[in-house]
Structure formats: C-alpha cells, structure tokens
Design an enzyme around this catalytic site. Structure first.
Site, PDB file in Angstrom:
ATOM      1  N   ASN A   1       0.867  -1.173   0.000  1.00 29.83           N
ATOM      2  CA  ASN A   1       0.000   0.000   0.000  1.00 29.83           C
ATOM      3  C   ASN A   1       0.906   1.226   0.000  1.00 29.83           C
ATOM      4  O   ASN A   1       1.472   1.578   1.036  1.00 29.83           O
ATOM      5  CB  ASN A   1      -0.895  -0.040   1.253  1.00 29.83           C
ATOM      6  CG  ASN A   1      -1.693   1.232   1.431  1.00 29.83           C
ATOM      7  OD1 ASN A   1      -1.778   2.060   0.528  1.00 29.83           O
ATOM      8  ND2 ASN A   1      -2.283   1.388   2.604  1.00 29.83           N
TER       9      ASN A   1
ATOM     10  N   LYS B   1       0.084   4.239  -0.333  1.00 26.88           N
ATOM     11  CA  LYS B   1      -0.581   5.442   0.188  1.00 26.88           C
ATOM     12  C   LYS B   1      -0.331   6.597  -0.790  1.00 26.88           C
ATOM     13  O   LYS B   1      -0.312   6.375  -1.994  1.00 26.88           O
ATOM     14  CB  LYS B   1      -0.099   5.727   1.612  1.00 26.88           C
ATOM     15  CG  LYS B   1      -0.217   4.459   2.493  1.00 26.88           C
ATOM     16  CD  LYS B   1      -0.029   4.683   3.941  1.00 26.88           C
ATOM     17  CE  LYS B   1      -0.216   3.357   4.670  1.00 26.88           C
ATOM     18  NZ  LYS B   1      -0.154   3.497   6.127  1.00 26.88           N
TER      19      LYS B   1
ATOM     20  N   HIS C   1      -9.567   1.333   4.592  1.00 25.29           N
ATOM     21  CA  HIS C   1      -8.310   1.507   5.329  1.00 25.29           C
ATOM     22  C   HIS C   1      -8.548   2.496   6.473  1.00 25.29           C
ATOM     23  O   HIS C   1      -9.336   3.425   6.339  1.00 25.29           O
ATOM     24  CB  HIS C   1      -7.218   2.019   4.383  1.00 25.29           C
ATOM     25  CG  HIS C   1      -5.875   2.028   5.023  1.00 25.29           C
ATOM     26  ND1 HIS C   1      -5.475   3.030   5.881  1.00 25.29           N
ATOM     27  CD2 HIS C   1      -4.847   1.152   4.961  1.00 25.29           C
ATOM     28  CE1 HIS C   1      -4.249   2.764   6.310  1.00 25.29           C
ATOM     29  NE2 HIS C   1      -3.849   1.628   5.772  1.00 25.29           N
TER      30      HIS C   1
ATOM     31  N   GLU D   1      -6.954   4.917   7.473  1.00 29.86           N
ATOM     32  CA  GLU D   1      -6.732   6.328   7.124  1.00 29.86           C
ATOM     33  C   GLU D   1      -7.939   6.894   6.386  1.00 29.86           C
ATOM     34  O   GLU D   1      -8.259   8.077   6.518  1.00 29.86           O
ATOM     35  CB  GLU D   1      -5.431   6.464   6.316  1.00 29.86           C
ATOM     36  CG  GLU D   1      -4.215   6.289   7.228  1.00 29.86           C
ATOM     37  CD  GLU D   1      -2.988   5.704   6.564  1.00 29.86           C
ATOM     38  OE1 GLU D   1      -2.879   5.720   5.320  1.00 29.86           O
ATOM     39  OE2 GLU D   1      -2.109   5.208   7.308  1.00 29.86           O
TER      40      GLU D   1
ATOM     41  N   GLU E   1      -5.647  -4.672  10.504  1.00 28.32           N
ATOM     42  CA  GLU E   1      -4.626  -3.654  10.725  1.00 28.32           C
ATOM     43  C   GLU E   1      -4.953  -2.851  11.980  1.00 28.32           C
ATOM     44  O   GLU E   1      -5.752  -1.900  11.921  1.00 28.32           O
ATOM     45  CB  GLU E   1      -4.562  -2.700   9.530  1.00 28.32           C
ATOM     46  CG  GLU E   1      -4.205  -3.362   8.224  1.00 28.32           C
ATOM     47  CD  GLU E   1      -3.593  -2.360   7.249  1.00 28.32           C
ATOM     48  OE1 GLU E   1      -2.498  -2.632   6.774  1.00 28.32           O
ATOM     49  OE2 GLU E   1      -4.212  -1.312   7.000  1.00 28.32           O
TER      50      GLU E   1
ATOM     51  N   GLY F   1       2.413   2.324  10.754  1.00 28.03           N
ATOM     52  CA  GLY F   1       3.430   3.365  10.640  1.00 28.03           C
ATOM     53  C   GLY F   1       4.128   3.715  11.946  1.00 28.03           C
ATOM     54  O   GLY F   1       4.815   4.732  12.032  1.00 28.03           O
TER      55      GLY F   1
ATOM     56  N   SER G   1       3.192  -2.080  10.382  1.00 30.01           N
ATOM     57  CA  SER G   1       4.623  -2.180  10.707  1.00 30.01           C
ATOM     58  C   SER G   1       5.228  -3.540  10.372  1.00 30.01           C
ATOM     59  O   SER G   1       6.097  -4.026  11.101  1.00 30.01           O
ATOM     60  CB  SER G   1       4.863  -1.818  12.181  1.00 30.01           C
ATOM     61  OG  SER G   1       4.495  -0.475  12.428  1.00 30.01           O
TER      62      SER G   1
HETATM   63  P1  PGA Z   1       2.730   0.335   7.615  1.00 30.11           P
HETATM   64  O1  PGA Z   1       1.252   0.589   7.006  1.00 30.11           O
HETATM   65  O2  PGA Z   1       3.237  -0.961   7.049  1.00 30.11           O
HETATM   66  O3  PGA Z   1       3.526   1.531   7.167  1.00 30.11           O
HETATM   67  O4  PGA Z   1       2.575   0.269   9.110  1.00 30.11           O
HETATM   68  C1  PGA Z   1       0.379  -0.484   6.799  1.00 30.11           C
HETATM   69  C2  PGA Z   1      -0.898   0.019   6.178  1.00 30.11           C
HETATM   70  O5  PGA Z   1      -1.375   1.107   6.543  1.00 30.11           O
HETATM   71  O6  PGA Z   1      -1.470  -0.653   5.301  1.00 30.11           O
END
Ligand code: PGA
Length: 243
Positions: free
Chosen positions: A9, A11, A89, A91, A159, A165, A205
């Site tokens: 992803n 983003k 997601h 976000e 998630e 992140g 992560s």
């Molecule tokens: P990350 O994000 O691997 O940077 O923690 C995962 C995601 O939001 O899909």
C-alpha cells in the site's frame, strides 16, 4: 490451500519513477511462490501496470460514474489496469469519516466490476486498552463485508490502527487471536468452506525482520505493507519471508 498474498500500500507516495521499484520486485521473484500486489496512487496504476506485478487501487466510489468530484469509480480502476482495491483503510475511515456501510457499498462496487476487495478492519489503541478489540473488529467485519463473499472476491486485512506506521506490532498471540476470530465470524456468516478459503492479511509495521514470525501465525495468509513496500529491498525481503 490459501496462497499467501503480499500487498503493498503505497498510500500517497510514488511517481512514475517508482516503476523502478516495480521492476526490481518483479526481477527478484521470477516465479513467486506467493501472490504479489502493489497498490499505488490511482494516477500511477496505468503507467505502472503491465510490468509483471499486479496493480490495485486504494479506494473507490460506490457508484460507477456521476457527479462525485475527486472520486474514482471501481470501473475506472479496472480500466486503468487494477485487479484489486483496498477498502476501508483506517486512514480513509479516520480522515474521510468512512463508516462500515460506506465500505460495504464500495466492496459491492468492486465486485460489480470484478475487482478483489481488500477490506481493512482494526481497532484503535483506546479500543485495545479498553478490551474492545474483538467487539470493534467483529462489528467492522459484519458491517463492511457484503453478502456474497468468496475466496475469489474478498481478502480481509487486520490492521490495528496503533500499529500502522509506528514500528509497533501486536504480539504473535494477539495477531493469531484476532485472525482466528475473523475467520470464525466469516465461517458463521458464509460457511466454513468459504471462510477457509478467504485470505486474512496482517498489516501494521510489517518489515523483513518481523515478517517470517508473523507469517508463521495460523490464519495469517500474508500482509498489507505500507512503508516497507516503498523500498524494493524491504518489500522483497517480506515477499521472501512469505515464500
Ligand atoms: P505500515 O502501514 O506498514 O507503514 O505500518 C500499513 C498500512 O497502513 O497498510
């Protein structure tokens, strides 16, 4: 047998020059044991498609067309070369106020045009601290996934919001408990045969250093990778850990 899926992803990151990342991932895995997917920003799907790595979107609108300024239809993602789309997601849920009913409508839109829907669920830190993880995840699974789910049209990504992140991850036991719970919920609703075939990804992560341990957890069928999917070396390390 569920084939593992490693989905990147990106983003709101990347440019046309990121084709070099796609090429490096492809070249490192000429005959991958796992399925590889990269979800770049929508504008990059067409320029990066056709290089040997499957492409996905990060969101879509429920409608096929219309007066929805700034939105992209599932059909448009598909025409650009996508085979999948990430939906719900955290976000999107946090920054755009997306609730389960909207995510469910988006998943139906994805299916309407033959895209694999990768539906994301996960608790906040406050939910986990309050002991509400399974309650929240259960509600999201029930509300965000339409009737008619099959192993071919649905992937669920667990998630935890607090792990995205941040460099923090749940323990392997905690990941296993939530994945088993999600599979049980899918089984109650869609039947054991269907549930057994639906892939459940862990996200939050994931990096080369922790990927093998996470992939060893029962009911973990791959990963949704954010930050580490932007660098070919890291993403390749995670793919290798899954194979
Ligand atoms: P990350 O994000 O691997 O940077 O923690 C995962 C995601 O939001 O899909």
């Amino acid at each position: 047998m569920r084939r593992k899926l490693i989905a990147g992803n990106w983003k709101m990151n990347g440019s046309r020059e990121s084709g070099a990342v796609i090429d490096a991932v492809r070249d490192a895995h000429p005959e991958p044991a796992v399925e590889i997917l990269v979800c770049p920003p929508a504008t990059l799907i067409a320029p990066l498609a056709g290089r040997g790595i499957a492409m996905g979107g990060q969101d879509c609108h429920p409608e096929p067309e219309g007066a929805h300024t700034g939105d992209v239809a599932a059909e448009m993602l598909r025409e650009a070369g996508a085979v999948a789309v990430i939906l719900g997601h955290s976000e999107r849920r946090a920054e755009h106020g997306e609730g389960d009913a909207l995510v469910e409508a988006k998943a139906r839109a994805a299916w309407r045009t033959g895209l694999l829907a990768i539906v994301c669920v996960g608790e906040s830190e406050a939910d986990r601290d309050a002991g509400r993880t399974l309650e929240v995840v259960g509600r999201q699974v029930a509300g965000s996934i339409p009737d008619g789910a099959t192993p071919d049209n649905l992937v669920v990504a667990y998630e935890p919001v607090w792990a995205i992140g941040t460099g923090r991850t749940p323990s392997l036991e905690e990941i296993g408990a939530v994945h088993a719970f999600i599979r049980e919920k899918l089984s109650e609703r869609f039947g054991a045969g269907t549930s057994d075939g639906i892939r459940l990804l862990y996200g939050g992560s994931v990096k080369p250093a922790n990927a093998a341990d996470i992939f060893g957890v029962p009911d973990v069928d791959g990963a949704l990778v954010g930050g580490a999917s932007l660098k070919a070396e890291d993403f390749n390390g995670i793919i290798a850990a899954a194979g």
